[in-house]
Design a protein around this motif. Structure first.
Motif, PDB file in Angstrom:
ATOM      1  N   ARG A  33       0.817  -1.214   0.000  1.00  0.00           N
ATOM      2  CA  ARG A  33       0.000   0.000   0.000  1.00  0.00           C
ATOM      3  C   ARG A  33       0.853   1.269   0.000  1.00  0.00           C
ATOM      4  O   ARG A  33       0.473   2.270  -0.597  1.00  0.00           O
ATOM      5  CB  ARG A  33      -0.956   0.009   1.187  1.00  0.00           C
ATOM      6  N   SER A  34       1.975   1.231   0.689  1.00  0.00           N
ATOM      7  CA  SER A  34       2.818   2.429   0.753  1.00  0.00           C
ATOM      8  C   SER A  34       3.845   2.466  -0.384  1.00  0.00           C
ATOM      9  O   SER A  34       4.670   3.374  -0.438  1.00  0.00           O
ATOM     10  CB  SER A  34       3.531   2.503   2.102  1.00  0.00           C
ATOM     11  N   LYS A  35       3.777   1.472  -1.255  1.00  0.00           N
ATOM     12  CA  LYS A  35       4.667   1.380  -2.425  1.00  0.00           C
ATOM     13  C   LYS A  35       6.137   1.336  -2.035  1.00  0.00           C
ATOM     14  O   LYS A  35       6.991   1.901  -2.712  1.00  0.00           O
ATOM     15  CB  LYS A  35       4.376   2.503  -3.399  1.00  0.00           C
ATOM     16  N   GLN A  36       6.422   0.664  -0.931  1.00  0.00           N
ATOM     17  CA  GLN A  36       7.816   0.477  -0.520  1.00  0.00           C
ATOM     18  C   GLN A  36       8.493  -0.467  -1.510  1.00  0.00           C
ATOM     19  O   GLN A  36       7.911  -1.474  -1.918  1.00  0.00           O
ATOM     20  CB  GLN A  36       7.900  -0.136   0.873  1.00  0.00           C
ATOM     21  N   PRO A  37       9.723  -0.174  -1.896  1.00  0.00           N
ATOM     22  CA  PRO A  37      10.401  -1.030  -2.863  1.00  0.00           C
ATOM     23  C   PRO A  37      10.803  -2.398  -2.297  1.00  0.00           C
ATOM     24  O   PRO A  37      10.920  -3.364  -3.046  1.00  0.00           O
ATOM     25  CB  PRO A  37      11.641  -0.218  -3.250  1.00  0.00           C
ATOM     26  N   ASP A  38      10.997  -2.479  -0.995  1.00  0.00           N
ATOM     27  CA  ASP A  38      11.440  -3.733  -0.389  1.00  0.00           C
ATOM     28  C   ASP A  38      10.315  -4.353   0.422  1.00  0.00           C
ATOM     29  O   ASP A  38       9.871  -3.779   1.413  1.00  0.00           O
ATOM     30  CB  ASP A  38      12.646  -3.494   0.527  1.00  0.00           C
ATOM     31  N   LEU A  39       9.886  -5.540  -0.002  1.00  0.00           N
ATOM     32  CA  LEU A  39       8.887  -6.276   0.760  1.00  0.00           C
ATOM     33  C   LEU A  39       9.585  -7.110   1.820  1.00  0.00           C
ATOM     34  O   LEU A  39      10.678  -7.635   1.572  1.00  0.00           O
ATOM     35  CB  LEU A  39       8.094  -7.214  -0.153  1.00  0.00           C
ATOM     36  N   PRO A  40       8.967  -7.273   2.969  1.00  0.00           N
ATOM     37  CA  PRO A  40       9.542  -8.203   3.950  1.00  0.00           C
ATOM     38  C   PRO A  40       9.435  -9.616   3.375  1.00  0.00           C
ATOM     39  O   PRO A  40       8.392  -9.995   2.842  1.00  0.00           O
ATOM     40  CB  PRO A  40       8.651  -8.015   5.182  1.00  0.00           C
ATOM     41  N   LEU A  41      10.500 -10.371   3.434  1.00  0.00           N
ATOM     42  CA  LEU A  41      10.521 -11.689   2.808  1.00  0.00           C
ATOM     43  C   LEU A  41      10.252 -12.833   3.769  1.00  0.00           C
ATOM     44  O   LEU A  41       9.862 -13.915   3.347  1.00  0.00           O
ATOM     45  CB  LEU A  41      11.865 -11.910   2.113  1.00  0.00           C
ATOM     46  N   ALA A  42      10.478 -12.608   5.050  1.00  0.00           N
ATOM     47  CA  ALA A  42      10.283 -13.692   6.014  1.00  0.00           C
ATOM     48  C   ALA A  42      10.274 -13.131   7.429  1.00  0.00           C
ATOM     49  O   ALA A  42      10.721 -12.011   7.669  1.00  0.00           O
ATOM     50  CB  ALA A  42      11.387 -14.737   5.888  1.00  0.00           C
ATOM     51  N   ILE A  43       9.759 -13.947   8.318  1.00  0.00           N
ATOM     52  CA  ILE A  43       9.855 -13.672   9.752  1.00  0.00           C
ATOM     53  C   ILE A  43      10.526 -14.886  10.381  1.00  0.00           C
ATOM     54  O   ILE A  43      10.145 -16.026  10.118  1.00  0.00           O
ATOM     55  CB  ILE A  43       8.475 -13.433  10.394  1.00  0.00           C
ATOM     56  N   GLU A  44      11.547 -14.614  11.161  1.00  0.00           N
ATOM     57  CA  GLU A  44      12.233 -15.678  11.888  1.00  0.00           C
ATOM     58  C   GLU A  44      11.619 -15.820  13.272  1.00  0.00           C
ATOM     59  O   GLU A  44      11.355 -14.826  13.945  1.00  0.00           O
ATOM     60  CB  GLU A  44      13.721 -15.363  12.027  1.00  0.00           C
ATOM     61  N   ILE A  45      11.397 -17.056  13.669  1.00  0.00           N
ATOM     62  CA  ILE A  45      10.859 -17.354  14.999  1.00  0.00           C
ATOM     63  C   ILE A  45      12.004 -17.943  15.818  1.00  0.00           C
ATOM     64  O   ILE A  45      12.606 -18.942  15.420  1.00  0.00           O
ATOM     65  CB  ILE A  45       9.696 -18.360  14.913  1.00  0.00           C
ATOM     66  N   CYS A  46      12.280 -17.311  16.947  1.00  0.00           N
ATOM     67  CA  CYS A  46      13.363 -17.779  17.808  1.00  0.00           C
ATOM     68  C   CYS A  46      12.797 -18.278  19.134  1.00  0.00           C
ATOM     69  O   CYS A  46      11.742 -17.820  19.579  1.00  0.00           O
ATOM     70  CB  CYS A  46      14.357 -16.646  18.064  1.00  0.00           C
ATOM     71  N   ASP A  47      13.525 -19.183  19.753  1.00  0.00           N
ATOM     72  CA  ASP A  47      13.103 -19.675  21.059  1.00  0.00           C
ATOM     73  C   ASP A  47      13.534 -18.685  22.142  1.00  0.00           C
ATOM     74  O   ASP A  47      14.113 -17.635  21.842  1.00  0.00           O
ATOM     75  CB  ASP A  47      13.638 -21.086  21.316  1.00  0.00           C
ATOM     76  N   ALA A  48      13.256 -19.005  23.373  1.00  0.00           N
ATOM     77  CA  ALA A  48      13.550 -18.099  24.491  1.00  0.00           C
ATOM     78  C   ALA A  48      15.036 -17.790  24.621  1.00  0.00           C
ATOM     79  O   ALA A  48      15.418 -16.753  25.162  1.00  0.00           O
ATOM     80  CB  ALA A  48      13.029 -18.700  25.797  1.00  0.00           C
ATOM     81  N   ASP A  49      15.892 -18.678  24.104  1.00  0.00           N
ATOM     82  CA  ASP A  49      17.337 -18.465  24.164  1.00  0.00           C
ATOM     83  C   ASP A  49      17.877 -17.721  22.950  1.00  0.00           C
ATOM     84  O   ASP A  49      19.078 -17.502  22.836  1.00  0.00           O
ATOM     85  CB  ASP A  49      18.052 -19.809  24.295  1.00  0.00           C
ATOM     86  N   GLY A  50      16.969 -17.360  22.018  1.00  0.00           N
ATOM     87  CA  GLY A  50      17.396 -16.628  20.829  1.00  0.00           C
ATOM     88  C   GLY A  50      17.821 -17.500  19.675  1.00  0.00           C
ATOM     89  O   GLY A  50      18.300 -16.992  18.659  1.00  0.00           O
ATOM     90  N   HIS A  51      17.626 -18.804  19.773  1.00  0.00           N
ATOM     91  CA  HIS A  51      17.984 -19.717  18.692  1.00  0.00           C
ATOM     92  C   HIS A  51      16.839 -19.812  17.685  1.00  0.00           C
ATOM     93  O   HIS A  51      15.665 -19.871  18.074  1.00  0.00           O
ATOM     94  CB  HIS A  51      18.307 -21.107  19.242  1.00  0.00           C
ATOM     95  N   LEU A  52      17.195 -19.853  16.418  1.00  0.00           N
ATOM     96  CA  LEU A  52      16.198 -19.942  15.368  1.00  0.00           C
ATOM     97  C   LEU A  52      15.411 -21.244  15.484  1.00  0.00           C
ATOM     98  O   LEU A  52      15.983 -22.329  15.510  1.00  0.00           O
ATOM     99  CB  LEU A  52      16.875 -19.866  13.993  1.00  0.00           C
ATOM    100  N   ALA A  53      14.086 -21.133  15.561  1.00  0.00           N
ATOM    101  CA  ALA A  53      13.220 -22.305  15.674  1.00  0.00           C
ATOM    102  C   ALA A  53      12.493 -22.594  14.366  1.00  0.00           C
ATOM    103  O   ALA A  53      12.219 -23.746  14.043  1.00  0.00           O
ATOM    104  CB  ALA A  53      12.205 -22.110  16.794  1.00  0.00           C
TER     105      ALA A  53
END
Length: 72
Positions: A33-53
């Motif tokens: 909607r705002s015509k931003q050139p860069d779309l977000p490509l992903a969301i990373e989910i991390c556990d409580a210790d900060g490790h990628l889940a």
């Protein structure tokens, strides 16, 4: 990447993925909607210790947007 320092607590990984998918759909929609050139490509989910889940990618969010639009 924009970190979410507050994060959230979920009962399981599936719940966290669903929340991340919804957030990604919203972020993609705002970017379009705002015509931003860069779309977000992903969301990373991390556990409580900060490790990628897990990761939720844009192709998942786009497919869900398409299904939602088609079903209306």
């Amino acid at each position: 990447m924009v970190p979410d320092y507050e994060g959230g607590e979920f009962s399981d990984l599936a719940s966290a993925k669903e929340d991340a998918s919804e957030s990604l759909r919203e972020l993609v929609g705002r970017a379009i909607r705002s015509k931003q050139p860069d779309l977000p490509l992903a969301i990373e989910i991390c556990d409580a210790d900060g490790h990628l889940a897990a990761e939720v990618h844009i192709d998942t969010a786009i497919a869900q947007i398409a299904r939602f639009s088609r079903d209306r």
